[in-house]
Design a protein around this motif. Structure first.
Motif, mmCIF file in Angstrom:
data_model
loop_
_atom_site.group_PDB
_atom_site.id
_atom_site.type_symbol
_atom_site.label_atom_id
_atom_site.label_comp_id
_atom_site.label_asym_id
_atom_site.label_seq_id
_atom_site.Cartn_x
_atom_site.Cartn_y
_atom_site.Cartn_z
ATOM 1 N N LEU A 8 0.828 -1.202 0.000
ATOM 2 C CA LEU A 8 0.000 0.000 0.000
ATOM 3 C C LEU A 8 0.864 1.254 0.000
ATOM 4 C CD1 LEU A 8 -2.856 1.210 0.103
ATOM 5 C CD2 LEU A 8 -2.716 1.086 2.603
ATOM 6 N N ARG A 9 1.935 1.245 0.785
ATOM 7 C CA ARG A 9 2.837 2.403 0.842
ATOM 8 C C ARG A 9 3.458 2.692 -0.523
ATOM 9 N NH1 ARG A 9 7.107 3.087 5.011
ATOM 10 N NH2 ARG A 9 6.345 5.180 5.328
ATOM 11 N N ALA A 10 3.640 1.656 -1.332
ATOM 12 C CA ALA A 10 4.213 1.840 -2.662
ATOM 13 C C ALA A 10 3.182 2.395 -3.640
ATOM 14 C CB ALA A 10 4.756 0.507 -3.188
ATOM 15 N N GLU A 11 1.888 2.244 -3.318
ATOM 16 C CA GLU A 11 0.823 2.647 -4.237
ATOM 17 C C GLU A 11 0.181 3.999 -3.917
ATOM 18 O OE1 GLU A 11 -0.059 1.002 -7.021
ATOM 19 O OE2 GLU A 11 1.532 -0.434 -6.611
ATOM 20 N N VAL A 12 0.167 4.366 -2.641
ATOM 21 C CA VAL A 12 -0.503 5.607 -2.233
ATOM 22 C C VAL A 12 0.442 6.423 -1.364
ATOM 23 C CG1 VAL A 12 -2.784 4.524 -2.293
ATOM 24 C CG2 VAL A 12 -1.552 4.650 -0.132
ATOM 25 N N ASP A 13 -0.010 7.586 -0.985
ATOM 26 C CA ASP A 13 0.727 8.440 -0.070
ATOM 27 C C ASP A 13 1.113 7.641 1.180
ATOM 28 O OD1 ASP A 13 0.026 10.290 2.558
ATOM 29 O OD2 ASP A 13 1.282 11.310 1.085
ATOM 30 N N ARG A 14 2.371 7.723 1.560
ATOM 31 C CA ARG A 14 2.852 6.939 2.710
ATOM 32 C C ARG A 14 2.138 7.313 4.002
ATOM 33 N NH1 ARG A 14 9.047 5.291 2.310
ATOM 34 N NH2 ARG A 14 8.966 4.446 0.210
ATOM 35 N N GLY A 15 1.801 8.583 4.147
ATOM 36 C CA GLY A 15 1.077 9.003 5.344
ATOM 37 C C GLY A 15 -0.288 8.347 5.413
ATOM 38 N N LEU A 16 -0.967 8.280 4.284
ATOM 39 C CA LEU A 16 -2.269 7.613 4.248
ATOM 40 C C LEU A 16 -2.118 6.134 4.578
ATOM 41 C CD1 LEU A 16 -5.279 7.476 3.673
ATOM 42 C CD2 LEU A 16 -4.724 7.196 1.237
ATOM 43 N N ALA A 17 -1.138 5.486 3.987
ATOM 44 C CA ALA A 17 -0.904 4.067 4.267
ATOM 45 C C ALA A 17 -0.647 3.843 5.758
ATOM 46 C CB ALA A 17 0.264 3.544 3.435
ATOM 47 N N ASP A 18 0.120 4.720 6.356
ATOM 48 C CA ASP A 18 0.415 4.597 7.786
ATOM 49 C C ASP A 18 -0.849 4.793 8.620
ATOM 50 O OD1 ASP A 18 3.057 4.150 7.097
ATOM 51 O OD2 ASP A 18 3.715 6.175 7.625
ATOM 52 N N ARG A 19 -1.682 5.760 8.226
ATOM 53 C CA ARG A 19 -2.940 5.984 8.956
ATOM 54 C C ARG A 19 -3.880 4.789 8.812
ATOM 55 N NH1 ARG A 19 -2.361 10.855 6.367
ATOM 56 N NH2 ARG A 19 -4.227 10.540 5.077
ATOM 57 N N VAL A 20 -3.934 4.208 7.625
ATOM 58 C CA VAL A 20 -4.777 3.029 7.408
ATOM 59 C C VAL A 20 -4.295 1.884 8.282
ATOM 60 C CG1 VAL A 20 -5.406 1.257 5.718
ATOM 61 C CG2 VAL A 20 -5.542 3.668 5.091
ATOM 62 N N ARG A 21 -2.994 1.697 8.340
ATOM 63 C CA ARG A 21 -2.433 0.620 9.169
ATOM 64 C C ARG A 21 -2.763 0.838 10.637
ATOM 65 N NH1 ARG A 21 3.835 -0.869 10.336
ATOM 66 N NH2 ARG A 21 3.532 -3.091 10.678
ATOM 67 N N GLU A 22 -2.698 2.078 11.079
ATOM 68 C CA GLU A 22 -2.954 2.403 12.481
ATOM 69 C C GLU A 22 -4.442 2.227 12.826
ATOM 70 O OE1 GLU A 22 -2.101 3.320 16.304
ATOM 71 O OE2 GLU A 22 -0.618 3.117 14.717
ATOM 72 N N ASP A 23 -5.319 2.819 12.014
ATOM 73 C CA ASP A 23 -6.768 2.718 12.252
ATOM 74 C C ASP A 23 -7.498 3.206 11.006
ATOM 75 O OD1 ASP A 23 -9.386 2.645 13.171
ATOM 76 O OD2 ASP A 23 -9.149 4.351 14.521
ATOM 77 N N TRP A 24 -7.935 2.274 10.168
ATOM 78 C CA TRP A 24 -8.574 2.650 8.909
ATOM 79 C C TRP A 24 -9.847 3.466 9.124
ATOM 80 C CZ3 TRP A 24 -13.473 0.796 8.301
ATOM 81 C CH2 TRP A 24 -13.826 -0.361 8.984
ATOM 82 N N ARG A 25 -10.497 3.300 10.272
ATOM 83 C CA ARG A 25 -11.745 4.042 10.527
ATOM 84 C C ARG A 25 -11.521 5.551 10.646
ATOM 85 N NH1 ARG A 25 -11.658 -0.506 13.149
ATOM 86 N NH2 ARG A 25 -13.319 -2.028 12.858
#
Length: 100
Positions: A8-25
């Protein structure tokens, strides 16, 4: 899970990927994506509790029947194959970024 996060980090903004990993909600995702992730989570954790209302919520969020069908198939497949791998004690692929 780490392998998916790296992808996911390779496909989208790394910050977004990190937020999704932390709590997608609370990651700031659009309504349709949140609805789809909630459906995937429910189908994974408590599939017997899924109802037509869950599908209706996906439609209300903008998903058409083909996309809903595809999502259910993908979620079910990944749950199946992960259980097979876990049940057989299969280690993750060496280059997947995960630790056995």
């Amino acid at each position: 899970m780490d392998a998916h996060w790296h992808d996911l980090r390779a496909e989208v903004d790394r910050g977004l990927a990190d937020r999704v990993r932390e709590d997608w909600r609370s990651a700031g995702l659009d309504r349709a994506t949140v609805a789809l992730l909630a459906y995937a989570e429910k189908l994974t954790l408590s599939p017997a509790s899924s109802t037509a209302g869950d599908v209706d919520r996906l439609r209300d969020a903008g998903w058409d029947d083909r996309a809903i069908h595809d999502a259910a198939q993908v979620v079910a497949y990944f749950n199946y194959i992960n259980r097979v791998a876990d049940g057989l004690g299969v280690d993750p692929e060496p280059d997947s970024g995960t630790k056995a």
